[in-house]
Design a protein around this motif. Structure first.
Motif, short mmCIF file in Angstrom:
data_model
loop_
_atom_site.label_atom_id
_atom_site.label_comp_id
_atom_site.label_asym_id
_atom_site.label_seq_id
_atom_site.Cartn_x
_atom_site.Cartn_y
_atom_site.Cartn_z
N ASN A 62 -10.48 -17.22 -35.08
CA ASN A 62 -9.69 -16.04 -34.75
C ASN A 62 -9.48 -15.15 -35.96
OD1 ASN A 62 -8.22 -18.45 -33.02
ND2 ASN A 62 -8.65 -16.61 -31.85
N GLY A 63 -8.99 -13.94 -35.67
CA GLY A 63 -8.57 -13.02 -36.71
C GLY A 63 -9.70 -12.27 -37.39
N LEU A 64 -10.79 -12.00 -36.67
CA LEU A 64 -11.90 -11.29 -37.28
C LEU A 64 -11.62 -9.81 -37.49
CD1 LEU A 64 -14.87 -12.99 -35.42
CD2 LEU A 64 -13.94 -13.51 -37.66
N PHE A 65 -10.57 -9.30 -36.86
CA PHE A 65 -10.10 -7.92 -37.06
C PHE A 65 -11.25 -6.95 -36.86
CE2 PHE A 65 -8.12 -4.75 -40.21
CZ PHE A 65 -7.28 -4.23 -39.27
N ARG A 66 -11.38 -5.96 -37.68
CA ARG A 66 -12.41 -4.94 -37.48
C ARG A 66 -13.76 -5.35 -38.05
NH1 ARG A 66 -9.86 -0.62 -41.69
NH2 ARG A 66 -10.16 -1.86 -43.54
N HIS A 67 -13.83 -6.50 -38.68
CA HIS A 67 -15.06 -6.95 -39.31
C HIS A 67 -15.78 -8.01 -38.49
CE1 HIS A 67 -13.46 -4.71 -42.62
NE2 HIS A 67 -12.40 -5.49 -42.68
N GLY A 68 -15.45 -8.13 -37.22
CA GLY A 68 -16.01 -9.19 -36.39
C GLY A 68 -17.51 -9.26 -36.36
N PHE A 69 -18.18 -8.12 -36.21
CA PHE A 69 -19.64 -8.12 -36.14
C PHE A 69 -20.25 -8.57 -37.46
CE2 PHE A 69 -18.70 -5.07 -32.71
CZ PHE A 69 -19.38 -5.71 -31.70
N LEU A 70 -19.59 -8.27 -38.56
CA LEU A 70 -20.12 -8.66 -39.87
C LEU A 70 -19.83 -10.12 -40.19
CD1 LEU A 70 -19.02 -5.50 -41.87
CD2 LEU A 70 -21.33 -6.06 -41.10
N LEU A 71 -18.63 -10.59 -39.82
CA LEU A 71 -18.21 -11.94 -40.19
C LEU A 71 -18.64 -13.02 -39.19
CD1 LEU A 71 -14.57 -11.25 -41.42
CD2 LEU A 71 -16.60 -11.67 -42.80
N ALA A 72 -18.92 -12.64 -37.97
CA ALA A 72 -19.21 -13.63 -36.93
C ALA A 72 -20.35 -14.59 -37.29
CB ALA A 72 -19.49 -12.93 -35.60
N PRO A 73 -21.48 -14.14 -37.82
CA PRO A 73 -22.54 -15.10 -38.15
C PRO A 73 -22.11 -16.13 -39.20
CG PRO A 73 -23.43 -12.88 -38.07
CD PRO A 73 -21.94 -12.76 -38.01
N ALA A 74 -21.41 -15.70 -40.24
CA ALA A 74 -20.97 -16.63 -41.29
C ALA A 74 -19.94 -17.62 -40.75
CB ALA A 74 -20.39 -15.86 -42.47
N LEU A 75 -19.01 -17.13 -39.92
CA LEU A 75 -18.01 -18.04 -39.36
C LEU A 75 -18.62 -18.97 -38.32
CD1 LEU A 75 -14.85 -15.79 -39.17
CD2 LEU A 75 -15.31 -17.68 -40.69
N ALA A 76 -19.65 -18.53 -37.62
CA ALA A 76 -20.33 -19.41 -36.68
C ALA A 76 -21.01 -20.56 -37.42
CB ALA A 76 -21.35 -18.61 -35.86
N ARG A 77 -21.63 -20.26 -38.57
CA ARG A 77 -22.23 -21.32 -39.39
C ARG A 77 -21.17 -22.30 -39.87
NH1 ARG A 77 -25.52 -17.15 -41.01
NH2 ARG A 77 -24.23 -16.61 -42.81
N ARG A 78 -20.03 -21.77 -40.32
CA ARG A 78 -18.93 -22.63 -40.77
C ARG A 78 -18.43 -23.50 -39.61
NH1 ARG A 78 -19.54 -21.55 -45.68
NH2 ARG A 78 -18.24 -20.25 -46.98
N ALA A 79 -18.26 -22.89 -38.45
CA ALA A 79 -17.77 -23.64 -37.29
C ALA A 79 -18.75 -24.77 -36.94
CB ALA A 79 -17.57 -22.72 -36.10
N ALA A 80 -20.04 -24.50 -36.99
CA ALA A 80 -21.03 -25.53 -36.71
C ALA A 80 -20.95 -26.66 -37.73
CB ALA A 80 -22.44 -24.93 -36.70
N GLN A 81 -20.76 -26.33 -38.99
CA GLN A 81 -20.65 -27.35 -40.03
C GLN A 81 -19.37 -28.18 -39.87
OE1 GLN A 81 -21.13 -24.57 -43.30
NE2 GLN A 81 -23.02 -25.60 -43.90
N ILE A 82 -18.32 -27.55 -39.41
CA ILE A 82 -17.07 -28.27 -39.17
C ILE A 82 -17.26 -29.30 -38.05
CG2 ILE A 82 -14.71 -28.03 -38.29
CD1 ILE A 82 -14.71 -25.25 -39.76
N VAL A 83 -17.90 -28.87 -36.98
CA VAL A 83 -18.09 -29.74 -35.82
C VAL A 83 -19.15 -30.81 -36.09
CG1 VAL A 83 -18.86 -29.79 -33.41
CG2 VAL A 83 -17.31 -28.00 -34.17
N LEU A 84 -20.28 -30.40 -36.63
CA LEU A 84 -21.41 -31.33 -36.77
C LEU A 84 -21.36 -32.20 -38.02
CD1 LEU A 84 -24.24 -28.88 -35.67
CD2 LEU A 84 -23.12 -30.66 -34.30
N GLU A 85 -20.76 -31.67 -39.11
CA GLU A 85 -20.78 -32.40 -40.38
C GLU A 85 -19.38 -32.77 -40.86
OE1 GLU A 85 -22.84 -29.82 -43.08
OE2 GLU A 85 -24.52 -29.54 -41.70
N ASN A 86 -18.36 -32.47 -40.06
CA ASN A 86 -16.97 -32.75 -40.41
C ASN A 86 -16.59 -32.12 -41.76
OD1 ASN A 86 -14.45 -33.78 -39.78
ND2 ASN A 86 -14.79 -35.65 -40.95
#
Length: 103
Positions: A62-86
């Motif tokens: 959450n909280g991507l504010f006005r930068h959502g399109f720019l930040l979404a790919p990086a946060l998606a990678r982080r989210a995947a690493q959190i789930v898959l690699e703890n």
């Protein structure tokens, strides 16, 4: 951009300022067609930084504010690493869930 928590319509002054800035950037914008004008409240935390949180087995980004399109790919990678690699990323996560399990 005006910071506000009210999802109101755009004012004439705001629209004039925006169009004046665009025209100053390049006069060819004076012939551009306005297809749509929209306003809305963008989700943000008080510091305008995004957060990734785990709660009851769900991961919230959450909280991507006005930068959502720019930040979404990086946060998606982080989210995947959190789930898959703890993994834990202190820059976007408030607490390390791995430490909570140990206590």
């Amino acid at each position: 951009m005006l910071e506000s928590d009210q999802p109101t319509r755009i004012t004439a002054r705001s629209m004039l300022e925006l169009l004046s800035a665009v025209y100053a950037l390049h006069p060819a914008f004076g012939e551009a067609e306005i297809v749509e004008i929209g306003t809305g409240v963008r989700p943000a935390f008080p510091d305008n930084l995004p957060r990734i949180r785990r709660h009851e087995g769900a991961l919230y980004v959450n909280g991507l504010f006005r930068h959502g399109f720019l930040l979404a790919p990086a946060l998606a990678r982080r989210a995947a690493q959190i789930v898959l690699e703890n993994r834990f990323f202190s820059e976007v996560m408030d607490e390390d869930p791995r430490e909570r399990r140990l206590a």
